[in-house]
Design a protein around this motif. Sequence first.
Motif, PDB file in Angstrom:
ATOM      1  N   ARG A 243       0.828  -1.214   0.000  1.00  0.00           N
ATOM      2  CA  ARG A 243       0.000   0.000   0.000  1.00  0.00           C
ATOM      3  C   ARG A 243       0.858   1.258   0.000  1.00  0.00           C
ATOM      4  O   ARG A 243       0.594   2.200  -0.762  1.00  0.00           O
ATOM      5  N   SER A 244       1.906   1.268   0.835  1.00  0.00           N
ATOM      6  CA  SER A 244       2.781   2.445   0.884  1.00  0.00           C
ATOM      7  C   SER A 244       3.475   2.658  -0.468  1.00  0.00           C
ATOM      8  O   SER A 244       3.616   3.802  -0.932  1.00  0.00           O
ATOM      9  N   ILE A 247       1.054   4.168  -2.957  1.00  0.00           N
ATOM     10  CA  ILE A 247       0.765   5.576  -2.672  1.00  0.00           C
ATOM     11  C   ILE A 247       1.923   6.460  -3.127  1.00  0.00           C
ATOM     12  O   ILE A 247       1.716   7.501  -3.779  1.00  0.00           O
ATOM     13  N   LEU A 261      -4.731  13.167  -2.395  1.00  0.00           N
ATOM     14  CA  LEU A 261      -4.887  12.399  -1.154  1.00  0.00           C
ATOM     15  C   LEU A 261      -6.309  11.895  -1.003  1.00  0.00           C
ATOM     16  O   LEU A 261      -6.544  10.750  -0.586  1.00  0.00           O
ATOM     17  N   LEU A 264      -7.076   8.845  -3.218  1.00  0.00           N
ATOM     18  CA  LEU A 264      -6.504   7.631  -2.644  1.00  0.00           C
ATOM     19  C   LEU A 264      -7.284   7.207  -1.398  1.00  0.00           C
ATOM     20  O   LEU A 264      -7.492   5.998  -1.152  1.00  0.00           O
ATOM     21  N   ALA A 265      -7.716   8.192  -0.604  1.00  0.00           N
ATOM     22  CA  ALA A 265      -8.497   7.876   0.592  1.00  0.00           C
ATOM     23  C   ALA A 265      -9.799   7.176   0.216  1.00  0.00           C
ATOM     24  O   ALA A 265     -10.189   6.182   0.852  1.00  0.00           O
ATOM     25  N   TYR A 268      -8.957   3.526  -0.876  1.00  0.00           N
ATOM     26  CA  TYR A 268      -8.562   2.599   0.177  1.00  0.00           C
ATOM     27  C   TYR A 268      -9.569   2.566   1.345  1.00  0.00           C
ATOM     28  O   TYR A 268      -9.430   1.765   2.278  1.00  0.00           O
ATOM     29  N   ILE A 275      -3.952   8.693   4.692  1.00  0.00           N
ATOM     30  CA  ILE A 275      -3.121   8.541   3.487  1.00  0.00           C
ATOM     31  C   ILE A 275      -1.894   9.420   3.586  1.00  0.00           C
ATOM     32  O   ILE A 275      -0.773   9.015   3.247  1.00  0.00           O
ATOM     33  N   GLU A 279       1.998   8.162   3.551  1.00  0.00           N
ATOM     34  CA  GLU A 279       2.934   8.741   2.582  1.00  0.00           C
ATOM     35  C   GLU A 279       4.157   9.315   3.286  1.00  0.00           C
ATOM     36  O   GLU A 279       5.300   9.076   2.865  1.00  0.00           O
TER      37      GLU A 279
END
Length: 292
Positions: A243-244, A247, A261, A264-265, A268, A275, A279
Amino acid sequence: MTQTTMTTALVSHNLPVPSALGSLEAYVGAVHQIPVLSAEDEQALARRYRDHEDLDAARELVLSHLRFVVHVARGYNGYGLQLGDLIQEGNIGLMKAVKRFDPDVGVRLVSFAVHWIRAEMHEFIIKNWRIVKVATTKAQRKLFFNLRRSKTRLGWLNAEEVRAVAQDLNVSEREVLEMESRLSGRDIGFDAPDDADDDHAPPAPVAYLTAEGLDPAQAYESADSEADQLDLLREGLARLDERSRDIVKRRWLDTDSKITLQELADEYGVSAERIRQIEANALKKMKALFAA
């Protein structure tokens, strides 16, 4: 039989070449002693070679036309190249012509071969006349040889003459002017030393032309440094969880469509602040690797 095979075979059959006879004069004298074939003999030999790949027949055809190659080569004396070299290139063209000659067409070999002989000589002249190649396209080659002939009787072309040459050779007037400029120039060594005895000698180009890029040592050092940084970046990404890594890649490495952000939020199912924290932690780990 390929052209290379035929050429090698003919040379092994004692085909005369200028260097082998000690002097160009001896070679020219020797080839002029070879009898000229009658039309009937030429037809018979050409059929023997075509139908049976008889190399002795091909050799006789070549030998009987070597004097014609000398005649054609003398027409290119004004290019500053050795006549013997031109003759040898023309001989290669003659062999190619014999290879392709069809006796049933009804023309003499000399009429057919002149194209191949001149083509080889032209290629040799274009490659060797200057350090910098002056003609690369078909139009430039036509201009090169036609303007060279014209230069013996003309100074710089006027507008009317430029138009006439362009129409005659079916090229643009700009191409005519460009080729005339190339022919009027001369090769200059990039780092040729100045003439110490001539106060008015122009400096070599190395004195006033500057390179836009780095010198070779700096360029290599820069490329090597970039390669090391890319290796560290790959290693840093590989150490992150999936996941990291995703991102960081989509936030910093995907420059075509950088994601926000919030996007992506939503993807996920967490908050935008979460997020941002993921990051920040991922970048912190990667920076530690670069600083090590």
